[in-house]
Design a protein around this motif. Structure first.
Motif, mmCIF file in Angstrom:
data_model
loop_
_atom_site.group_PDB
_atom_site.id
_atom_site.type_symbol
_atom_site.label_atom_id
_atom_site.label_comp_id
_atom_site.label_asym_id
_atom_site.label_seq_id
_atom_site.Cartn_x
_atom_site.Cartn_y
_atom_site.Cartn_z
ATOM 1 N N LYS A 99 3.667 -0.787 -9.533
ATOM 2 C CA LYS A 99 2.653 0.086 -10.151
ATOM 3 C C LYS A 99 1.392 0.171 -9.294
ATOM 4 O O LYS A 99 0.802 1.234 -9.170
ATOM 5 C CB LYS A 99 2.298 -0.391 -11.555
ATOM 6 C CG LYS A 99 3.459 -0.393 -12.521
ATOM 7 C CD LYS A 99 3.999 0.992 -12.783
ATOM 8 C CE LYS A 99 5.111 0.915 -13.817
ATOM 9 N NZ LYS A 99 6.123 1.930 -13.635
ATOM 10 N N ALA A 100 0.983 -0.947 -8.704
ATOM 11 C CA ALA A 100 -0.206 -0.918 -7.850
ATOM 12 C C ALA A 100 0.005 0.019 -6.664
ATOM 13 O O ALA A 100 -0.888 0.797 -6.314
ATOM 14 C CB ALA A 100 -0.551 -2.328 -7.363
ATOM 15 N N THR A 101 1.182 -0.026 -6.075
ATOM 16 C CA THR A 101 1.502 0.867 -4.956
ATOM 17 C C THR A 101 1.483 2.316 -5.423
ATOM 18 O O THR A 101 0.966 3.190 -4.723
ATOM 19 C CB THR A 101 2.871 0.511 -4.355
ATOM 20 O OG1 THR A 101 2.837 -0.848 -3.913
ATOM 21 C CG2 THR A 101 3.230 1.417 -3.187
ATOM 22 N N GLU A 145 -0.318 3.666 -7.744
ATOM 23 C CA GLU A 145 -1.699 4.136 -7.879
ATOM 24 C C GLU A 145 -2.364 4.313 -6.520
ATOM 25 O O GLU A 145 -3.096 5.284 -6.312
ATOM 26 C CB GLU A 145 -2.519 3.187 -8.759
ATOM 27 C CG GLU A 145 -2.138 3.236 -10.222
ATOM 28 C CD GLU A 145 -2.276 4.610 -10.885
ATOM 29 O OE1 GLU A 145 -3.151 5.411 -10.500
ATOM 30 O OE2 GLU A 145 -1.497 4.881 -11.812
ATOM 31 N N LEU A 146 -2.111 3.404 -5.580
ATOM 32 C CA LEU A 146 -2.687 3.549 -4.241
ATOM 33 C C LEU A 146 -2.229 4.844 -3.581
ATOM 34 O O LEU A 146 -3.017 5.547 -2.948
ATOM 35 C CB LEU A 146 -2.327 2.342 -3.370
ATOM 36 C CG LEU A 146 -2.909 0.997 -3.794
ATOM 37 C CD1 LEU A 146 -2.328 -0.123 -2.944
ATOM 38 C CD2 LEU A 146 -4.429 1.009 -3.738
ATOM 39 N N ALA A 189 -6.242 2.714 -12.242
ATOM 40 C CA ALA A 189 -5.959 1.543 -11.408
ATOM 41 C C ALA A 189 -6.924 0.408 -11.743
ATOM 42 O O ALA A 189 -6.502 -0.756 -11.836
ATOM 43 C CB ALA A 189 -6.059 1.919 -9.926
ATOM 44 N N ALA A 215 -5.937 -1.242 -14.869
ATOM 45 C CA ALA A 215 -4.731 -2.054 -14.678
ATOM 46 C C ALA A 215 -5.000 -3.322 -13.866
ATOM 47 O O ALA A 215 -4.086 -4.100 -13.614
ATOM 48 C CB ALA A 215 -3.644 -1.215 -14.009
ATOM 49 N N GLU A 222 -6.790 -3.387 -10.717
ATOM 50 C CA GLU A 222 -7.054 -3.196 -9.287
ATOM 51 C C GLU A 222 -8.506 -3.571 -9.008
ATOM 52 O O GLU A 222 -9.393 -3.270 -9.814
ATOM 53 C CB GLU A 222 -6.781 -1.745 -8.891
ATOM 54 C CG GLU A 222 -6.737 -1.514 -7.405
ATOM 55 C CD GLU A 222 -5.676 -2.339 -6.692
ATOM 56 O OE1 GLU A 222 -6.042 -3.360 -6.065
ATOM 57 O OE2 GLU A 222 -4.499 -1.967 -6.736
ATOM 58 N N THR A 223 -8.750 -4.218 -7.878
ATOM 59 C CA THR A 223 -10.102 -4.681 -7.568
ATOM 60 C C THR A 223 -10.976 -3.555 -7.008
ATOM 61 O O THR A 223 -10.467 -2.635 -6.346
ATOM 62 C CB THR A 223 -10.076 -5.832 -6.548
ATOM 63 O OG1 THR A 223 -9.632 -5.323 -5.282
ATOM 64 C CG2 THR A 223 -9.179 -6.967 -7.013
ATOM 65 N N ARG A 258 -10.467 -3.137 -3.162
ATOM 66 C CA ARG A 258 -9.261 -2.397 -2.756
ATOM 67 C C ARG A 258 -9.415 -0.908 -3.058
ATOM 68 O O ARG A 258 -9.028 -0.072 -2.247
ATOM 69 C CB ARG A 258 -8.027 -2.989 -3.419
ATOM 70 C CG ARG A 258 -7.564 -4.266 -2.727
ATOM 71 C CD ARG A 258 -6.474 -5.003 -3.468
ATOM 72 N NE ARG A 258 -5.381 -4.216 -3.960
ATOM 73 C CZ ARG A 258 -4.212 -4.017 -3.334
ATOM 74 N NH1 ARG A 258 -4.013 -4.550 -2.139
ATOM 75 N NH2 ARG A 258 -3.256 -3.316 -3.897
ATOM 76 N N GLU A 303 2.308 -2.091 1.140
ATOM 77 C CA GLU A 303 1.335 -1.066 0.732
ATOM 78 C C GLU A 303 0.895 -0.234 1.926
ATOM 79 O O GLU A 303 0.743 0.985 1.814
ATOM 80 C CB GLU A 303 0.126 -1.734 0.069
ATOM 81 C CG GLU A 303 0.444 -2.324 -1.286
ATOM 82 C CD GLU A 303 -0.626 -3.243 -1.826
ATOM 83 O OE1 GLU A 303 -0.636 -3.451 -3.053
ATOM 84 O OE2 GLU A 303 -1.460 -3.771 -1.040
#
Length: 155
Positions: free
Chosen positions: A33-35, A37-38, A60, A63, A65-66, A69, A86
C-alpha cells in the motif's frame, strides 16, 4: 477553477465509476500500500494534478507515511528514505508517465530493478496502477479540478 463539472456529468460519472472498479484490482493486490501511494503521488507531481496530490498525500499520511518521505517523493533519487523496491517503482512511474517527453520508454535498468524487487503479479499491479493514476490525473487536470479540499477517506 473547475472548467467542467466532471463528477456531475452523466457520461464522465459512468466512466469514472468504471475506473474506480478497475482500480480495485490493484488495491486488492500484493503490491504494498505504501508503494501504491508513492506511485500515485509521483505521477501526480509529474502531471501537476493538484486534486490527486491533495488526495494521495493526505491518504498516505493518514495511513502512517512520514512527513519526510512525503516531502522527498519529488526528489527520490536524491534521498535515502526509500527502499530499493520503492525506488524501482518510482523509476518505472517516472518513465511510464513521461512516455511523450522524448523518453525512450522504459529503460532496461529500470526493468531489471523492477524484476529484482517484484513478482509478476506485483508488476502487473504496478503497471496497472501507473496507467490508472495517469488516467485520473488527466481527467482531473483537463476538467480543471483543483486540490486543497479533500478530506481523507472521502472517496
Amino acid at each position: 477553477m473547475t472548467r467542467f463539472a466532471l463528477y456531475q456529468n452523466e457520461v464522465a460519472a459512468k466512466f469514472t465509476k468504471r475506473l474506480v472498479t478497475a482500480a480495485r484490482v490493484v488495491d486488492e493486490s500484493a503490491l504494498p500500500k505504501a508503494t501504491q501511494e508513492l506511485v500515485k503521488i509521483r505521477a501526480s507531481q509529474i502531471n501537476s494534478c493538484g486534486m490527486c496530490l491533495d488526495m494521495h498525500t493526505k491518504d498516505a499520511a493518514l495511513a502512517g507515511e512520514t512527513p519526510v518521505r512525503l516531502a522527498m517523493v519529488a526528489a527520490w533519487r536524491e534521498s535515502s528514505v526509500f527502499t530499493d523496491a520503492e525506488r524501482a517503482a518510482l523509476a518505472l512511474t517516472e518513465e511510464g508517465t513521461r512516455l511523450a517527453d522524448a523518453n525512450p520508454g522504459i529503460s532496461e535498468d529500470t526493468w531489471a530493478q523492477v524484476r529484482k524487487n517484484y513478482d509478476d503479479d506485483q508488476i502487473g499491479a504496478l503497471i496497472s496502477l501507473i496507467a490508472t493514476i495517469n488516467a485520473w490525473n488527466r481527467l482531473n487536470v483537463i476538467a480543471g479540478m483543483t486540490g486543497g479540499e479533500y478530506q481523507p477517506g472521502q472517496w
